[in-house]
Scaffold this motif. Structure first.
Motif, PDB file in Angstrom:
ATOM      1  N   ASN A   1       0.777  -1.223   0.000  1.00 26.68           N
ATOM      2  CA  ASN A   1       0.000   0.000   0.000  1.00 26.68           C
ATOM      3  C   ASN A   1       0.822   1.293   0.000  1.00 26.68           C
ATOM      4  OD1 ASN A   1       0.669  -1.025   2.727  1.00 26.68           O
ATOM      5  ND2 ASN A   1      -0.465   0.732   3.490  1.00 26.68           N
ATOM      6  N   SER A   2       2.140   1.213  -0.157  1.00 31.49           N
ATOM      7  CA  SER A   2       2.951   2.425  -0.235  1.00 31.49           C
ATOM      8  C   SER A   2       2.845   3.010  -1.637  1.00 31.49           C
ATOM      9  CB  SER A   2       4.416   2.120   0.079  1.00 31.49           C
ATOM     10  OG  SER A   2       5.148   1.854  -1.106  1.00 31.49           O
ATOM     11  N   GLN A   3       3.250   4.284  -1.778  1.00 30.23           N
ATOM     12  CA  GLN A   3       3.192   4.952  -3.075  1.00 30.23           C
ATOM     13  C   GLN A   3       4.495   4.812  -3.857  1.00 30.23           C
ATOM     14  OE1 GLN A   3       2.833   9.242  -3.002  1.00 30.23           O
ATOM     15  NE2 GLN A   3       4.209   9.479  -1.256  1.00 30.23           N
ATOM     16  N   GLY A   4       5.302   3.780  -3.536  1.00 33.71           N
ATOM     17  CA  GLY A   4       6.526   3.566  -4.292  1.00 33.71           C
ATOM     18  C   GLY A   4       6.278   3.444  -5.782  1.00 33.71           C
ATOM     19  N   LEU A   5       5.104   2.931  -6.161  1.00 30.26           N
ATOM     20  CA  LEU A   5       4.745   2.805  -7.570  1.00 30.26           C
ATOM     21  C   LEU A   5       4.800   4.157  -8.274  1.00 30.26           C
ATOM     22  CD1 LEU A   5       3.576   1.105  -9.920  1.00 30.26           C
ATOM     23  CD2 LEU A   5       1.298   1.656  -9.040  1.00 30.26           C
ATOM     24  N   ALA A   6       4.402   5.222  -7.581  1.00 29.81           N
ATOM     25  CA  ALA A   6       4.389   6.549  -8.195  1.00 29.81           C
ATOM     26  C   ALA A   6       5.793   6.962  -8.630  1.00 29.81           C
ATOM     27  CB  ALA A   6       3.808   7.573  -7.229  1.00 29.81           C
ATOM     28  N   ALA A   7       6.806   6.678  -7.811  1.00 29.97           N
ATOM     29  CA  ALA A   7       8.183   7.025  -8.166  1.00 29.97           C
ATOM     30  C   ALA A   7       8.635   6.260  -9.404  1.00 29.97           C
ATOM     31  CB  ALA A   7       9.114   6.738  -6.994  1.00 29.97           C
ATOM     32  N   LEU A   8       8.285   4.980  -9.481  1.00 26.08           N
ATOM     33  CA  LEU A   8       8.702   4.173 -10.630  1.00 26.08           C
ATOM     34  C   LEU A   8       7.997   4.621 -11.903  1.00 26.08           C
ATOM     35  CD1 LEU A   8       8.766   0.623  -8.979  1.00 26.08           C
ATOM     36  CD2 LEU A   8      10.596   2.329  -9.134  1.00 26.08           C
ATOM     37  N   LEU A   9       6.708   4.929 -11.808  1.00 27.93           N
ATOM     38  CA  LEU A   9       5.980   5.430 -12.978  1.00 27.93           C
ATOM     39  C   LEU A   9       6.582   6.752 -13.450  1.00 27.93           C
ATOM     40  CD1 LEU A   9       2.283   4.745 -11.873  1.00 27.93           C
ATOM     41  CD2 LEU A   9       3.640   3.442 -13.522  1.00 27.93           C
ATOM     42  N   LEU A  10       6.927   7.611 -12.505  1.00 27.48           N
ATOM     43  CA  LEU A  10       7.518   8.896 -12.853  1.00 27.48           C
ATOM     44  C   LEU A  10       8.843   8.711 -13.581  1.00 27.48           C
ATOM     45  CD1 LEU A  10       7.682  11.959 -12.734  1.00 27.48           C
ATOM     46  CD2 LEU A  10       8.402  11.785 -10.347  1.00 27.48           C
TER      47      LEU A  10
ATOM     48  N   PRO B   1      -4.216   2.171   4.856  1.00 25.44           N
ATOM     49  CA  PRO B   1      -4.483   3.254   3.908  1.00 25.44           C
ATOM     50  C   PRO B   1      -3.387   3.394   2.865  1.00 25.44           C
ATOM     51  CG  PRO B   1      -3.590   4.146   5.938  1.00 25.44           C
ATOM     52  CD  PRO B   1      -3.775   2.660   6.168  1.00 25.44           C
ATOM     53  N   TYR B   2      -3.701   4.122   1.798  1.00 25.24           N
ATOM     54  CA  TYR B   2      -2.669   4.591   0.862  1.00 25.24           C
ATOM     55  C   TYR B   2      -1.584   5.238   1.702  1.00 25.24           C
ATOM     56  CZ  TYR B   2      -0.692   7.419  -3.020  1.00 25.24           C
ATOM     57  OH  TYR B   2       0.126   8.009  -3.954  1.00 25.24           O
ATOM     58  N   HIS B   3      -0.343   4.786   1.524  1.00 25.08           N
ATOM     59  CA  HIS B   3       0.724   5.228   2.409  1.00 25.08           C
ATOM     60  C   HIS B   3       1.758   6.030   1.645  1.00 25.08           C
ATOM     61  CE1 HIS B   3       2.561   5.142   6.330  1.00 25.08           C
ATOM     62  NE2 HIS B   3       1.669   4.264   6.748  1.00 25.08           N
ATOM     63  N   THR B   4       2.086   7.205   2.173  1.00 28.66           N
ATOM     64  CA  THR B   4       3.004   8.094   1.465  1.00 28.66           C
ATOM     65  C   THR B   4       4.470   7.767   1.698  1.00 28.66           C
ATOM     66  OG1 THR B   4       2.868   9.671   3.296  1.00 28.66           O
ATOM     67  CG2 THR B   4       1.383  10.019   1.436  1.00 28.66           C
ATOM     68  N   ILE B   5       4.834   7.166   2.856  1.00 30.41           N
ATOM     69  CA  ILE B   5       6.261   7.042   3.169  1.00 30.41           C
ATOM     70  C   ILE B   5       6.914   5.888   2.402  1.00 30.41           C
ATOM     71  CG2 ILE B   5       5.958   8.152   5.393  1.00 30.41           C
ATOM     72  CD1 ILE B   5       6.285   5.476   6.773  1.00 30.41           C
ATOM     73  N   ILE B   6       8.057   6.191   1.783  1.00 33.69           N
ATOM     74  CA  ILE B   6       8.736   5.219   0.921  1.00 33.69           C
ATOM     75  C   ILE B   6      10.260   5.353   1.038  1.00 33.69           C
ATOM     76  CG2 ILE B   6       6.973   4.768  -0.831  1.00 33.69           C
ATOM     77  CD1 ILE B   6       8.092   7.094  -2.475  1.00 33.69           C
ATOM     78  N   PRO B   7      10.968   4.255   1.327  1.00 37.21           N
ATOM     79  CA  PRO B   7      12.423   4.227   1.210  1.00 37.21           C
ATOM     80  C   PRO B   7      12.800   3.726  -0.181  1.00 37.21           C
ATOM     81  CG  PRO B   7      11.682   2.240   2.286  1.00 37.21           C
ATOM     82  CD  PRO B   7      10.434   3.012   1.908  1.00 37.21           C
ATOM     83  N   ALA B   8      14.055   3.914  -0.584  1.00 40.18           N
ATOM     84  CA  ALA B   8      14.474   3.462  -1.918  1.00 40.18           C
ATOM     85  C   ALA B   8      15.905   2.937  -1.885  1.00 40.18           C
ATOM     86  CB  ALA B   8      14.362   4.601  -2.927  1.00 40.18           C
ATOM     87  N   LEU B   9      16.192   2.067  -2.850  1.00 40.88           N
ATOM     88  CA  LEU B   9      17.538   1.565  -3.107  1.00 40.88           C
ATOM     89  C   LEU B   9      17.805   1.632  -4.602  1.00 40.88           C
ATOM     90  CD1 LEU B   9      17.589  -1.653  -0.860  1.00 40.88           C
ATOM     91  CD2 LEU B   9      18.936   0.431  -0.455  1.00 40.88           C
ATOM     92  N   LEU B  10      19.066   1.752  -4.971  1.00 38.27           N
ATOM     93  CA  LEU B  10      19.466   1.768  -6.379  1.00 38.27           C
ATOM     94  C   LEU B  10      20.548   0.718  -6.599  1.00 38.27           C
ATOM     95  CD1 LEU B  10      18.968   3.496  -9.023  1.00 38.27           C
ATOM     96  CD2 LEU B  10      21.131   4.635  -8.462  1.00 38.27           C
ATOM     97  N   THR B  11      20.366  -0.129  -7.633  1.00 38.33           N
ATOM     98  CA  THR B  11      21.366  -1.130  -7.997  1.00 38.33           C
ATOM     99  C   THR B  11      21.664  -1.025  -9.481  1.00 38.33           C
ATOM    100  OG1 THR B  11      19.803  -2.897  -8.575  1.00 38.33           O
ATOM    101  CG2 THR B  11      20.439  -2.705  -6.251  1.00 38.33           C
TER     102      THR B  11
END
Length: 564
Positions: A266-275, A417-427
């Motif tokens: 339920n996090s909004q990590g998808l939004a970052a990937l779509l962007l 709920p729809y959750h705004t907080i998201i951590p990220a990693l890059l490989t």
């Protein structure tokens, strides 16, 4: 209230060999670094920082909130995560809220006790240690630094003091009072004033001794329920005792030879990937950093990504989310210009569009494990409700629910709920036969700014060759949907030229420029640690591909990166 906050200095990136931490508070960074030096790994240090920040930044985070974690295993290359978001009380239904005269047009107040969802952070801390920790330190030892800060006290830093005062004022304006454990003689602490929280120290000691049961059962659990019921909420002891974290399978997308990893719904990590997928269609480097052309494309891409996220993202236990088909979409500039997304954003509450009240931090250790971690009570102190003798406030994450019955994010009992907080990693983009190589642990917090912040700082490095500190220092853009005016607006931070703002207005954008002082908080606060200087096109990367750690910490906060 003093709103002046000038940005007149510069920082170099921190460079080190053995281990590195980056957080929004120097004392918390020091606590995490100490855990690394005592033999703990990245997960141990991250939890130590989470607890220290719960003490030093209670207006942004704490045991009464939620958390998400992504962990990169330096030995295997495996990436796993923990979803530490809590569910609504089982008794919180749309019918109950309608019965109390609330509706989509007249939602309940954001600080209402009905907005308390089960705090997921304590379970997430415990599970992070259990699943990813070194097991060389006990949970008590990991929490000792935070306990000492709470018992002995600490001087409150400048940005935190401002936020503390702001959110106390917001609660009082709404007719609410913050619990006394988080005030000094009824007042928020000032910059440099020493603040102690013996009640929180005791709660942290009990958590270290007994783990999850110390929070979700017994004294603390009963205190949570007592204060919620006293203020009209419906949470029960069963809602607390039945909570557990969920193992998260991160989602990712490729961009020009690298792969960005985010938490799944339920996090909004998808939004970052779509962007990021949208931005890949354009010659960004040729357009120029923060030029009118670059920002125009970014704004249109943000509108598309956020609209898709708001349309599809909810609790996966309640809705089927077509992740793969969404991530495989490729967008053209024509579609970005033609689609009208305003209607899809009508479901976004004003609460979702405000606030910079979360902590993001990251750690990389000597084994090149990485922990990307985020913790939040949502809007400042959340509801401002402080359970008796516990020392923390309860989040208002339930304010993110929709009261539109046909929304994927419609309120329901036992739902996240729809959750705004998201951590990220890059490989890197490893083949199936190869182990992925970690490039960075990164994040930018701040409501709907988060996916926008992730992509802006990432592109600052990937496209424009900035080091981690430069990537965080650079002026940012925040795109939001203005419910009052029923249109999108573009906020430009001081440092972006006036001629750029004028050019964007000529293209039809509603522009707010320049955003200065403490209002810069809307652009989020980020941290970055990279392995090697892969972002530098002039460097000879074969000389030191991953040995040197480079780190940056956001100038919009009080924090710092530290290494050894």
């Amino acid at each position: 209230m003093d709103t002046d906050l000038s940005f007149s200095s510069r920082r170099s990136p921190v460079v080190c060999l053995h281990g590195c931490v980056a957080s929004s508070q120097p004392l918390a960074s020091a606590v995490g670094l100490d855990v690394l030096k005592r033999g703990g790994n990245a997960a141990d240090a991250a939890v130590a920082i989470a607890a220290a920040l719960a003490v030093t930044e209670p207006c942004s985070t704490g045991l009464g909130g939620d958390a998400f974690c992504l962990f990169f295993n330096g030995n295997t290359g495996e990436i796993r995560g923990i979803n530490g978001s809590g569910r609504s009380p089982k008794g919180l239904t749309l019918e109950l809220l309608i019965g109390r005269k609330y509706s989509a047009e007249a939602p309940l107040p954001v600080f209402d006790a009905l907005n308390v969802t089960v705090p997921g952070a304590p379970a997430c801390w415990c599970d992070t240690i259990k699943m990813f920790g070194s097991h060389k330190l006990t949970f008590q030892e990991v929490l000792n630094g935070a306990v000492e800060l709470a018992e002995v006290g600490f001087p409150v830093t400048e940005v935190t003091a401002h936020a503390w005062t702001h959110w106390v004022a917001e609660l009082r304006e709404a007719g609410k009072e913050l619990g006394g454990d988080l005030l000094i003689d009824g007042h928020p602490p000032k910059h440099g004033q020493v603040f102690r929280n013996p009640a929180l120290a005791q709660t942290l000691k009990e958590l270290g001794e007994r783990g999850k049961s110390a929070f979700y059962q017994g004294r603390v659990a009963q205190a949570i329920i007592d204060i919620i019921i006293q203020h009209g909420g419906v949470m029960t002891l069963d809602d607390l005792s039945s909570h557990d974290s969920e193992v998260d399978t991160p989602i990712s997308t490729k961009y020009k030879g690298v792969r960005l990893w985010e938490s799944s719904p339920n996090s909004q990590g998808l939004a970052a990937l779509l962007l990021l997928n949208i931005m890949e269609n354009f010659p960004l480097k040729a357009l120029g950093h923060n030029s009118a052309d670059y920002i125009h494309i970014l704004v249109e891409a943000v509108r598309l990504a956020l609209t898709d996220a708001k349309t599809y993202v909810g609790d996966p236990d309640y809705v089927t989310i077509p992740l793969q088909s969404l991530l495989e979409k490729k967008f053209s500039s024509q579609r970005a210009q033609l689609i009208n997304m305003d209607r899809a954003m009508q479901d976004v509450k004003p609460a979702l569009m405000t606030g910079n009240d979360t902590v993001y931090f990251c750690v990389v250790d000597s084994q090149r494990n990485a922990c990307s971690f985020i913790n939040s009570t949502y809007m400042g102190f959340g509801t401002g409700l402080v359970p008796k003798d516990c020392g923390f406030s309860l989040q208002n994450r339930g304010a993110n629910f929709s009261l539109h019955h046909n929304s994927v994010n419609c309120v329901a009992g036992g739902k996240r709920p729809y959750h705004t907080i998201i951590p990220a990693l890059l490989t890197d983009c490893a083949t199936e036969s190869q182990q992925p190589q970690l490039l960075a642990s990164l994040g930018v917090m701040g409501a709907l700014m988060q996916p926008q912040g992730h992509i802006q700082v990432l592109l600052n490095m990937l496209e424009f060759g900035m080091n981690p500190q430069q990537a965080l220092d650079a002026p940012r853009i925040y795109v939001e949907y203005d419910l009052k005016e029923d249109k999108w607006s573009v906020n430009l931070e001081e440092g972006i030229g006036e001629e750029v703002a004028a050019a964007l207005r000529r293209r039809g954008h509603k522009v707010n420029w320049p955003v200065t002082g403490h209002k810069r908080s809307q652009f989020g606060r980020g941290q970055i640690i990279t392995l090697g200087d892969w972002w530098d096109p002039s460097a000879n990367h074969s000389d030191h591909p991953t040995r040197v750690l480079w780190a940056g910490s956001d100038p919009r906060s009080d924090g710092c990166a530290m290494g050894f």
